[in-house]
Design a protein around this motif. Structure first.
Motif, mmCIF file in Angstrom:
data_model
loop_
_atom_site.group_PDB
_atom_site.id
_atom_site.type_symbol
_atom_site.label_atom_id
_atom_site.label_comp_id
_atom_site.label_asym_id
_atom_site.label_seq_id
_atom_site.Cartn_x
_atom_site.Cartn_y
_atom_site.Cartn_z
ATOM 1 N N SER A 10 -3.383 15.893 -23.517
ATOM 2 C CA SER A 10 -3.845 16.693 -22.377
ATOM 3 C C SER A 10 -5.358 16.936 -22.405
ATOM 4 O O SER A 10 -5.992 16.988 -21.362
ATOM 5 N N GLU B 143 -7.873 15.626 -19.452
ATOM 6 C CA GLU B 143 -8.809 16.488 -18.737
ATOM 7 C C GLU B 143 -10.207 15.856 -18.741
ATOM 8 O O GLU B 143 -10.891 15.799 -17.720
ATOM 9 N N ARG C 224 -1.992 10.819 -13.434
ATOM 10 C CA ARG C 224 -1.870 12.271 -13.575
ATOM 11 C C ARG C 224 -3.222 12.882 -13.963
ATOM 12 O O ARG C 224 -3.604 13.945 -13.447
ATOM 13 N N GLU D 229 -4.748 15.724 -11.629
ATOM 14 C CA GLU D 229 -5.014 17.058 -12.188
ATOM 15 C C GLU D 229 -6.498 17.401 -12.035
ATOM 16 O O GLU D 229 -6.856 18.552 -11.797
ATOM 17 N N ASP E 214 -7.300 18.437 -8.494
ATOM 18 C CA ASP E 214 -6.896 19.826 -8.257
ATOM 19 C C ASP E 214 -7.954 20.806 -8.758
ATOM 20 O O ASP E 214 -8.016 21.944 -8.304
ATOM 21 N N TYR F 26 1.946 12.563 -8.456
ATOM 22 C CA TYR F 26 0.488 12.525 -8.617
ATOM 23 C C TYR F 26 -0.206 11.473 -7.764
ATOM 24 O O TYR F 26 -1.421 11.500 -7.616
#
Ligand code: MIG
Length: 667
Positions: free
Chosen positions: A287, A291, A387, A391, A394, A416
């Motif tokens: 994760s 990011e 994804r 993400e 968003d 996604y």
């Protein structure tokens, strides 16, 4: 009534394909003689002669998957011939429509084998490494099962409305002037367009999130705006591999931040060759890395970019250093002692360094603390790369929708982004392939989908492009794309471009109907494309129709997919109205009886059927989505029929803020 049950077998990787809380049962289901043998989970089902198996998303061959063996294993293979077992995506969901219909989602991201009447015509066998979550969906019909499955995997991705326009692409556009000239030629030919795709040549040395210095280095935001002023969105490609090059900031950050896939020592970065040469790969299953990588899209969104396509994320590997060295050793040995080798070995040995399973065993992911060897989670890479992007959107542009679609995928990625079906060919059979993929993709949650119209590889022809386009008029992603080195494929390159102007304008006339059906499917976990069998389950002939599709609740399409055909045979499971959007702008309507018909279908027409007592809205054509005038709505179809038109601003991600409306329109 439908039910979904989850059986946890072994120690599965959590793929997050399913989002709903499903009752979990430890161990094997009492179904299909479920068993574990030598570390492999197996199930087998007897099939009656008329049983049908649906699903497997992007897989090759027909709508009814019976008669072949499919390996769900994300593969970069641009030769999509009939005997392929794997394509770019892995969608492990099937529905067996037998005595008691059942849906199965085999949630294991390593690989899964579906032998559907291959070894034995009357048997289906599923084999997958015995660490999995198996979801068993029961319901009254395959359609109910598909919808129940969709309910547990979370809502499908919603693109901006402009992404329902037409997009032109080609691997080979290199400069601002290349894009300007395509834009100008499209407008001149009267062919509507909302998107121009930027393939790998926009980058500097194929480096992700860079711009080719010479061509785009100067005022890129200004160029993005120049195109936007013509209602054209530039959609850049992003590749999975990051060039290994000292001084390239993204590479250096990746190394320093520990964001990359590692060798088995969990310390050394894995290096594989792709377009930029030796490259490293963001560990998108982590994760923190996700990011980091996702934030890089911000470099382009800051320049005004609002859409992307993710490529090479199976991930494709041309070779690794180790693989290349192995090949060199082999070749040396070949030269030294040719008599110990067979000449036919040679080509195979050279080809085998590409996308090699050995390389997929060489690198590792740190799944938030758990080290997993890549081959065990191979099918997740494209999903998690996409994804990462979504993400990030968003965070970077939370209020607005961003266009995103990917080449590789797994169920779960449908939340996604969308997908395109990768490198198809300028082959007639690939129109039929797309027809069978569309409903199967919808069953797996993927609504924003389409294929390269005209065919990506090989030289297209005017008639093939026209037939592809007649189907593409109805696919949410409508894009003409071609491989470097192939014949020019932009629609205005052919004689009588007015044919393509008319076909593409027809899309814009239908666009609000298609958008409305898309949004209904996305918000209600429904399918936009359905096999006839889902709508007419009691009609034995309809159940076996493989080359017609139901769209929404209103229309049926019957594309032509053979060379030189003047038309085709169609089957109407009930009385319907044949609608023709003629090149002169007129619309003709003709009621046809239930049963078998031959219909003429010329290259210049767009023809489809409206179901009995239904009607749909059409608008006047426009050169781009924002120019569509909603005051021009007219209804076509049966008198007295109603249609609920969903609409919204097409940009807000929060549908409550998107000015959502449902308007009842009457014919
Ligand atoms: O190895 O970026 O499927 O659409 O044009 C080829 C170049 C890499 C594959 C994609 C295709 C794209 C091409 N890419």
């Amino acid at each position: 009534m439908s039910t979904v049950k989850k059986y946890k077998i072994g120690n599965p990787v959590e793929t997050e394909a399913v989002t709903a809380d499903v009752e979990t049962i430890e161990g094997l289901p009492e179904l299909g003689n479920a068993r574990v043998e030598d570390g492999i989970f197996k199930m087998s089902f007897d099939m009656d002669e008329d049983d049908i198996v649906y699903g497997l998303g992007e897989s090759p061959r027909g709508m009814n998957k019976r008669g072949w063996e499919y390996i769900q294993y994300a593969t970069d293979d641009p030769e999509q011939v009939e005997d392929r077992r794997s394509l770019y995506a892995a969608h492990n969901f099937i529905i067996l429509d037998g005595k008691k219909p059942v849906g199965l989602f085999v949630d294991n991201p390593e690989t899964a084998r579906f032998d559907i009447g291959y070894t034995r015509q009357d048997r289906m066998e599923i084999e997958v490494p015995a660490d999995l979550n198996l979801y068993v969906v029961e319901g009254d019909s395959p359609y109910e099962i598909a919808k129940a499955f969709r309910k547990v995997i979370g809502k499908s991705y919603i693109p901006p409305k402009y992404a329902f326009g037409f997009g032109q692409s080609r691997w080979g556009y290199k400069s601002k002037d290349d894009f300007r000239s395509v834009a100008a030629n499209m407008r001149k030919a009267g062919i509507p367009m909302d998107m121009l795709y930027m393939d790998i040549d926009y980058m500097q040395d194929y480096k992700d999130f860079t711009l080719n210095e010479k061509e785009f280095g100067k005022d890129f935001p200004g160029f993005v705006q120049e195109m936007k002023d013509q209602n054209i969105h530039l959609i850049p490609i992003i590749d999975a591999g990051i060039k290994k090059e000292a001084g390239y900031d993204i590479y250096e950050e990746g190394v320093k931040g520990n964001y990359l896939c590692k060798l088995s020592d969990h310390r050394t970065d894995f290096v594989g060759a792709v377009w930029p040469g030796y490259s490293v790969f963001p560990d998108v299953l982590n994760s923190r890395s996700r990011e980091w990588f996702g934030n890089k899209y911000g470099i382009l969104t800051e320049a005004g970019i609002d859409g992307f396509w993710n490529d090479m994320n199976e991930p494709a590997l041309f070779y690794s250093e180790q693989g290349l060295n192995g090949l060199v050793d082999y070749l040396k040995d070949y030269v030294q002692s040719p008599e110990t080798h067979h000449i036919f070995e040679l080509g195979g040995q050279v080809a085998a360094i590409k996308n090699s399973p050995d390389d997929y065993r060489r690198f590792w992911h740190n799944m938030d603390g758990r080290w997993v060897r890549h081959d065990k989670v191979h099918n997740l890479y494209g999903y998690y790369m996409t994804r990462a992007a979504k993400e990030a959107f968003d965070r970077l542009r939370p209020d607005q929708r961003t266009l995103m679609f990917s080449r590789s995928s797994y169920i779960g990625m449908h939340r996604y982004g969308g997908l395109w079906t990768g490198d198809n060919k300028a082959w007639w059979s690939h129109i039929l392939l797309l027809i069978s993929q569309l409903p199967a993709l919808n069953m797996s949650g993927f609504l924003y989908t389409g294929a390269d119209l005209g065919g990506f590889g090989a030289d297209t022809t005017r008639d093939l492009l026209a037939r592809f386009t007649q189907l593409g008029v109805f696919t949410p992603l409508m894009r003409n794309h071609a491989c470097e080195g192939t014949r020019d494929q932009e629609p205005y390159r052919f004689e009588k471009p007015e044919t393509f102007a008319h076909l593409t304008q027809a899309r814009y006339r239908l666009l609000h109907y298609l958008y409305s059906e898309y949004m209904k499917a996305a918000t209600q976990d429904d399918l936009m494309f359905k096999p006839l069998a889902f709508v007419y389950p009691d009609d034995e002939f309809a159940r076996h129709v493989e080359d017609q599709l139901m769209i929404g609740d209103e229309i049926m399409i019957t594309p032509v997919y053979t060379q030189n055909a003047k038309g085709r045979y169609v089957y109407l499971p009930e009385e319907m109205m044949l609608v023709t959007l003629q090149p002169d702008g007129k619309i003709s309507e003709e009621i046809m009886e239930k049963g078998h018909h031959y219909i003429e279908y010329g290259l210049d027409d767009v023809r489809f059927f409206v179901r009995k007592d239904r009607a749909i809205p059409l608008v006047e054509a426009a050169m781009s989505v924002p120019e569509i005038d909603m005051d021009t709505i007219e209804m076509i179809g049966y008198d007295g029929a109603a249609y609920d038109l969903y609409d919204d601003d097409g940009v807000s991600s929060d549908l409550e803020k998107a000015g959502t409306s449902v308007r009842r329109l009457m014919k």
